[in-house]
Design a protein around this motif. Sequence first.
Motif, mmCIF file in Angstrom:
data_model
loop_
_atom_site.group_PDB
_atom_site.id
_atom_site.type_symbol
_atom_site.label_atom_id
_atom_site.label_comp_id
_atom_site.label_asym_id
_atom_site.label_seq_id
_atom_site.Cartn_x
_atom_site.Cartn_y
_atom_site.Cartn_z
ATOM 1 N N VAL A 257 0.861 -1.219 0.097
ATOM 2 C CA VAL A 257 0.036 -0.214 -0.118
ATOM 3 C C VAL A 257 0.790 1.297 0.035
ATOM 4 C CG1 VAL A 257 -1.652 1.250 1.427
ATOM 5 C CG2 VAL A 257 -1.840 -1.354 1.096
ATOM 6 N N ASN A 258 2.004 1.375 0.928
ATOM 7 C CA ASN A 258 2.813 2.403 0.923
ATOM 8 C C ASN A 258 3.548 2.437 -0.406
ATOM 9 O OD1 ASN A 258 2.638 4.207 3.221
ATOM 10 N ND2 ASN A 258 3.221 2.354 4.425
ATOM 11 N N GLU A 259 3.907 1.309 -0.944
ATOM 12 C CA GLU A 259 4.646 1.546 -2.280
ATOM 13 C C GLU A 259 3.710 2.077 -3.350
ATOM 14 O OE1 GLU A 259 7.560 0.788 -3.006
ATOM 15 O OE2 GLU A 259 8.334 0.136 -1.118
ATOM 16 N N ILE A 260 2.368 1.786 -3.278
ATOM 17 C CA ILE A 260 1.629 2.434 -4.235
ATOM 18 C C ILE A 260 1.375 3.920 -4.224
ATOM 19 C CG2 ILE A 260 -0.756 2.277 -5.223
ATOM 20 C CD1 ILE A 260 -0.780 -0.864 -4.568
ATOM 21 N N LEU A 261 1.014 4.160 -2.911
ATOM 22 C CA LEU A 261 0.804 5.752 -2.516
ATOM 23 C C LEU A 261 1.987 6.362 -2.815
ATOM 24 C CD1 LEU A 261 -1.046 5.219 1.017
ATOM 25 C CD2 LEU A 261 -1.839 5.849 -1.368
ATOM 26 N N THR A 262 3.162 6.190 -2.628
ATOM 27 C CA THR A 262 4.517 6.713 -2.765
ATOM 28 C C THR A 262 4.679 6.729 -4.268
ATOM 29 O OG1 THR A 262 5.815 4.989 -2.234
ATOM 30 C CG2 THR A 262 5.297 6.707 -0.580
ATOM 31 N N GLY A 263 4.404 5.619 -4.880
ATOM 32 C CA GLY A 263 4.832 5.496 -6.269
ATOM 33 C C GLY A 263 3.973 6.570 -7.078
ATOM 34 N N LEU A 264 2.583 6.764 -6.835
ATOM 35 C CA LEU A 264 1.663 7.662 -7.637
ATOM 36 C C LEU A 264 1.893 9.251 -7.045
ATOM 37 C CD1 LEU A 264 -1.425 5.374 -7.485
ATOM 38 C CD2 LEU A 264 0.058 5.826 -9.255
ATOM 39 N N GLY A 265 2.781 9.405 -6.034
ATOM 40 C CA GLY A 265 3.187 10.647 -5.505
ATOM 41 C C GLY A 265 1.844 11.195 -4.798
#
Length: 410
Positions: A257-265
Motif C-alpha cells: 500500500v505504501n509503495e503504491i501511494l508513494t509511487g503515485l505521488g
Amino acid sequence: MTALAQDSATIRRSLHRAGRRRRVQAWLLIAPLVVFLLLVFVVPIAGMLWRAVDDQDLAPVMPRTVAALASWHGEGLPGEDAFAALAADMIQARADKTIATAARRLNYDHNGYRTIVTNTARKLPGAPNGTWRDTFVALDPAWGETETWASIVRAAGPRTDFYLLAALDLRRDVTGSVVSAPAEESIYRDVFLRTFLISLSVTALCLVIGFPVAYLLATQPPRIANLLMILVLLPFWTSLLVRTTAWVVLLQTNGVVNEILTGLGLAGAPLQLVYNRVGVLIAMTHVLLPYMILPLYSVMRSIPPAHLRAAYSLGARPVGAFLRVYLPQTLPGIGAGALLVFILALGYYITPALVGGPADQMMSWFIAFYTTSTVNWGMASALGLLLLAATLALYAVYARLVGADRMRLG
C-alpha cells in the motif's frame, strides 16, 4: 344434538392428543441438540461468569482471621485476637503450602500485598515478641494500617462485588462505601469506551462499503450475482490469522500500500498504517464486511423492482425514489447487518492484538490477559459479564425498535 356434541368432544380430544404427540416428538428430536448446547455452551459460560461474584480463595486459608474480623467495622486496627488469629493462620498455611493462594487474592485488591503476606509468613516467629500486634508491625509496617485489614475483610467471601466494581473503576474503602479507584488504576471505563467506538466505526465502515456491494449483487442477473457472491464469501475460506497477518504485510512501512501511494505521488513518505487505529479499522472491516453484505443482499433480493419503476412513473426523481421507496425497505437488512457486525466486533481479539498499538487494544485483550497471564479468573469474568450485559442491552434496544417498526407497518 347430544350425539353431535359427543362426537365434537371426541374429535377435539383426538386432535388434542395428536397435537400433543407431535409436540413431544418435536422435543425429542431437538433434545440431543439442547443437551449438547447446555453441556458445551451454557454451563461452561455460566460457570465462568459465576466467578465474577465468587470469592472463596482467602477464607479456607485464613478461617480464624476471617472469623475474628467479622465484628470489625474498619475503625482503627482490629484487636489482639485478630492478630493472633492471623498468626495462627499464617503458620498453618505455610505448613500446608497454601499461603500463596491467600497472597495472590490479596494482591488483586492491592498491588504489593503478595510480597507483604509471603514475607511476613516466612519471617513470622512461633511466639510473639511482646504482642502479636507489635510483632506484625515490626515485620512490616503495612500491618499497622487499616487498609491492609480492610483488604482481608473484602476478600473474606464467599460472595463479592470486588471484581464487578473494579471492572467499572470503582472500589470499596475502609468503611465499605463505594468510591472511585485511584486515577492511575482507572483504565476500564476508557477501554469500554474504546471498544464501543471501534465497534461502531467498523460497523459504519461496513455499512458504507457493504450497501453498494449488496445493491450490485441484488440487481445483477443470477449468473453474475452468484460469481460475485463467491468473491464475497471467499474470505470465509481463509483463516482469520492468515488474513490479519496479510494486512500487516500490506500496510507496513515498506508494504504494498505504501509503495503504491508513494509511487503515485499521493504520499511524500511512507504512512504509518499498521500498529495503530487505522490498521485495526481496515483489518476488522475487511474481516466483518461479509456479515453486513449477506443480510443486506437477502433483504434487497426480496424488494420487487416494480416499486422503483412505479415511483418513476409517478414523477419521482431517481434520488428521491431511492430514498423514499427503496431505502426504507432495506432497513431490516441494515439493522440485522449492523447488529451482527457490531456484536462480533465487540469481542474481537486477534485482529486488534496483531495490527493495533497499545492504545488500540479492546476489552477482549484484557480478558485474555487476566485469563492466561495473571490467572485472575474473577477479573476476567467480571469484564466478560459487563461486556455481555452491554451486548444484551443493545440487542434489547434493537428488538424493541424492530418491534415498534413492525407495529407501525401493521
